[in-house]
Design a protein around this motif. Structure first.
Motif, PDB file in Angstrom:
ATOM      1  N   ARG A  64      22.584  51.984  29.629  1.00  0.00           N
ATOM      2  CA  ARG A  64      22.865  53.383  28.185  1.00  0.00           C
ATOM      3  C   ARG A  64      24.250  53.210  27.869  1.00  0.00           C
ATOM      4  O   ARG A  64      24.472  53.717  26.854  1.00  0.00           O
ATOM      5  CB  ARG A  64      22.582  54.348  29.039  1.00  0.00           C
ATOM      6  CG  ARG A  64      21.387  54.833  28.889  1.00  0.00           C
ATOM      7  CD  ARG A  64      21.037  56.438  30.103  1.00  0.00           C
ATOM      8  NE  ARG A  64      22.062  56.938  30.447  1.00  0.00           N
ATOM      9  CZ  ARG A  64      21.804  57.043  32.113  1.00  0.00           C
ATOM     10  NH1 ARG A  64      20.098  56.151  32.684  1.00  0.00           N
ATOM     11  NH2 ARG A  64      22.529  57.295  32.459  1.00  0.00           N
ATOM     12  N   ASP A  65      25.593  52.648  28.397  1.00  0.00           N
ATOM     13  CA  ASP A  65      27.312  53.292  28.149  1.00  0.00           C
ATOM     14  C   ASP A  65      27.462  51.976  27.010  1.00  0.00           C
ATOM     15  O   ASP A  65      27.183  51.959  25.794  1.00  0.00           O
ATOM     16  CB  ASP A  65      27.953  52.521  28.858  1.00  0.00           C
ATOM     17  CG  ASP A  65      28.120  54.097  30.021  1.00  0.00           C
ATOM     18  OD1 ASP A  65      27.551  54.972  29.554  1.00  0.00           O
ATOM     19  OD2 ASP A  65      28.773  53.999  31.205  1.00  0.00           O
ATOM     20  N   ARG A  66      25.676  50.746  27.178  1.00  0.00           N
ATOM     21  CA  ARG A  66      26.815  49.717  26.273  1.00  0.00           C
ATOM     22  C   ARG A  66      25.548  50.063  24.940  1.00  0.00           C
ATOM     23  O   ARG A  66      26.653  49.367  23.691  1.00  0.00           O
ATOM     24  CB  ARG A  66      26.562  48.258  26.600  1.00  0.00           C
ATOM     25  CG  ARG A  66      26.747  47.882  27.777  1.00  0.00           C
ATOM     26  CD  ARG A  66      26.157  46.275  28.422  1.00  0.00           C
ATOM     27  NE  ARG A  66      26.587  45.467  27.205  1.00  0.00           N
ATOM     28  CZ  ARG A  66      26.119  44.170  27.280  1.00  0.00           C
ATOM     29  NH1 ARG A  66      24.994  43.914  27.477  1.00  0.00           N
ATOM     30  NH2 ARG A  66      26.368  43.666  25.844  1.00  0.00           N
ATOM     31  N   ILE A  67      24.879  50.826  25.031  1.00  0.00           N
ATOM     32  CA  ILE A  67      23.734  50.788  23.690  1.00  0.00           C
ATOM     33  C   ILE A  67      24.882  51.638  23.052  1.00  0.00           C
ATOM     34  O   ILE A  67      25.381  51.797  21.818  1.00  0.00           O
ATOM     35  CB  ILE A  67      22.575  51.678  24.405  1.00  0.00           C
ATOM     36  CG1 ILE A  67      22.347  50.290  24.842  1.00  0.00           C
ATOM     37  CG2 ILE A  67      21.505  51.780  22.824  1.00  0.00           C
ATOM     38  CD1 ILE A  67      20.440  51.193  24.843  1.00  0.00           C
ATOM     39  N   ASN A  68      25.152  53.022  23.940  1.00  0.00           N
ATOM     40  CA  ASN A  68      26.284  54.362  22.834  1.00  0.00           C
ATOM     41  C   ASN A  68      27.199  53.782  22.767  1.00  0.00           C
ATOM     42  O   ASN A  68      27.679  53.895  21.502  1.00  0.00           O
ATOM     43  CB  ASN A  68      26.808  55.424  23.911  1.00  0.00           C
ATOM     44  CG  ASN A  68      24.773  56.232  24.439  1.00  0.00           C
ATOM     45  OD1 ASN A  68      24.301  55.648  23.577  1.00  0.00           O
ATOM     46  ND2 ASN A  68      25.378  56.318  25.857  1.00  0.00           N
ATOM     47  N   LEU A  69      27.990  52.555  23.683  1.00  0.00           N
ATOM     48  CA  LEU A  69      29.236  51.854  22.721  1.00  0.00           C
ATOM     49  C   LEU A  69      29.073  51.319  21.471  1.00  0.00           C
ATOM     50  O   LEU A  69      29.278  51.785  20.567  1.00  0.00           O
ATOM     51  CB  LEU A  69      30.326  51.077  23.248  1.00  0.00           C
ATOM     52  CG  LEU A  69      31.089  50.279  23.098  1.00  0.00           C
ATOM     53  CD1 LEU A  69      32.313  51.503  23.296  1.00  0.00           C
ATOM     54  CD2 LEU A  69      31.381  49.293  24.403  1.00  0.00           C
ATOM     55  N   ARG A  70      28.024  50.612  21.055  1.00  0.00           N
ATOM     56  CA  ARG A  70      27.662  49.938  19.799  1.00  0.00           C
ATOM     57  C   ARG A  70      27.271  50.967  19.310  1.00  0.00           C
ATOM     58  O   ARG A  70      27.535  50.591  18.119  1.00  0.00           O
ATOM     59  CB  ARG A  70      26.093  49.110  20.536  1.00  0.00           C
ATOM     60  CG  ARG A  70      25.672  48.010  19.716  1.00  0.00           C
ATOM     61  CD  ARG A  70      25.006  48.254  18.490  1.00  0.00           C
ATOM     62  NE  ARG A  70      23.765  48.498  19.144  1.00  0.00           N
ATOM     63  CZ  ARG A  70      22.367  48.809  18.930  1.00  0.00           C
ATOM     64  NH1 ARG A  70      22.466  50.028  17.547  1.00  0.00           N
ATOM     65  NH2 ARG A  70      21.767  49.539  19.597  1.00  0.00           N
ATOM     66  N   LYS A  71      25.620  51.802  19.361  1.00  0.00           N
ATOM     67  CA  LYS A  71      26.056  52.921  18.530  1.00  0.00           C
ATOM     68  C   LYS A  71      27.964  53.765  17.780  1.00  0.00           C
ATOM     69  O   LYS A  71      27.280  53.661  16.197  1.00  0.00           O
ATOM     70  CB  LYS A  71      25.161  54.061  19.133  1.00  0.00           C
ATOM     71  CG  LYS A  71      23.401  53.589  19.518  1.00  0.00           C
ATOM     72  CD  LYS A  71      23.030  54.336  19.971  1.00  0.00           C
ATOM     73  CE  LYS A  71      22.434  55.851  19.306  1.00  0.00           C
ATOM     74  NZ  LYS A  71      21.791  56.555  20.363  1.00  0.00           N
ATOM     75  N   HIS A  72      28.301  54.171  18.655  1.00  0.00           N
ATOM     76  CA  HIS A  72      29.812  54.358  17.994  1.00  0.00           C
ATOM     77  C   HIS A  72      30.144  53.506  17.367  1.00  0.00           C
ATOM     78  O   HIS A  72      30.705  54.101  16.633  1.00  0.00           O
ATOM     79  CB  HIS A  72      30.576  54.706  19.658  1.00  0.00           C
ATOM     80  CG  HIS A  72      31.217  54.782  18.802  1.00  0.00           C
ATOM     81  ND1 HIS A  72      31.522  57.004  18.201  1.00  0.00           N
ATOM     82  CD2 HIS A  72      32.900  54.773  19.319  1.00  0.00           C
ATOM     83  CE1 HIS A  72      33.402  56.996  18.372  1.00  0.00           C
ATOM     84  NE2 HIS A  72      33.343  55.995  18.831  1.00  0.00           N
TER      85      HIS A  72
END
Length: 262
Positions: free
Chosen positions: A22-30
């Motif tokens: 989730r953190d990797r996906i959210n970092l990419r989204k950000h």
């Protein structure tokens, strides 16, 4: 075995892996959101909302009655057809992580003959990464079974390798986990091949040694097939990272390059 897969899924659910993905996906989204805002492109930012994540910890282990086999054969003949990861395996793994509403929509009954293919993994980064982590964990469970009491006395040197592989699978990126698991299996296979060569060189062998050599030959073949499956998982992870642009440097890029060097 299906038990290896369901046990692995439960281990992943109870680990830090879902949060890390989730953190990797959210970092990419950000990061993509900042780039879209800088470029004045709001459409791309809206598309990011399609990348959903959900809590998996409380999802129970799911069975599909008799429709999915209890054992799966990982065979080079499947590799020749282009895929070791079968639809039965993908289905059993994916249903362990699907949200309840999605699961009920796809599978109305336990006797459902519906099968999920590779596309469900490449269309959903979160689900795809969880399935890949579960596969690597299941391979680790299978590899542990090779350490029988008889073999344990001659494999003590491999325990640090297995420990590192286990830690990498549950704490590292999926790419690094694949590398660690592959390294562990290679070490086990090399040791078995060395022992098999020693037995083969003996002019006279006892019945027990003949049986040991036969068992080692089968183990070496099985581990070779597991290595092929590790390769396929590594390629799937690379594809997911490319599709969903999860190429933010997490220290795993160089490690992933080692997947094909064994």
């Amino acid at each position: 075995k299906s038990d290896h897969l369901t046990r692995a899924c439960l281990m992943v659910k109870n680990s830090v892996v879902p949060r890390q993905v989730r953190d990797r996906i959210n970092l990419r989204k950000h990061k993509n959101g900042l780039e879209s805002a800088a470029n004045g492109n709001e459409e791309e930012e809206e598309e990011e909302e399609d990348d959903l994540v959900w809590e998996v910890h409380d999802i129970p282990n799911r069975r599909m009655a008799e429709s999915i086999p209890d054992e799966f054969l990982v065979s080079p003949t499947d590799r020749n057809r282009g895929c070791l990861l079968t639809e039965d395996m993908i289905t059993l793994l994916a249903i362990q992580f699907l949200p309840e509403d999605a699961f009920l929509e796809i599978f109305s009954t336990e006797q459902s003959s519906t099968r999920l293919d590779r596309s469900i993994l490449t269309e959903d980064c979160y689900l795809g990464m969880l399935v890949c982590h579960s596969l690597l964990t299941a391979i680790g469970i299978k590899a542990d079974e090779y350490a029988t009491p008889a073999a344990a006395s001659s494999s003590t040197a491999l325990s640090p390798s297995r420990k590192r592989a286990s830690q990498m699978t549950m704490k590292s990126s999926t790419s690094a986990s694949a590398v660690a698991m592959k390294r562990h299996i290679v070490a086990m296979r090399d040791q078995d091949q060395k022992r098999c060569s020693t037995l083969l060189s003996k002019s006279q062998k006892s019945l027990q040694e003949e049986r040991e050599m036969f068992g080692l030959t089968i183990r070496v073949e099985e581990m070779t097939n597991l290595l092929l499956l590790c390769d396929e998982i590594g390629l799937l992870v690379t594809e997911l990272e490319r599709i969903f642009k999860l190429n933010i440097d997490d220290g795993s890029n160089n490690k992933r390059a080692k997947l094909d060097t064994w």
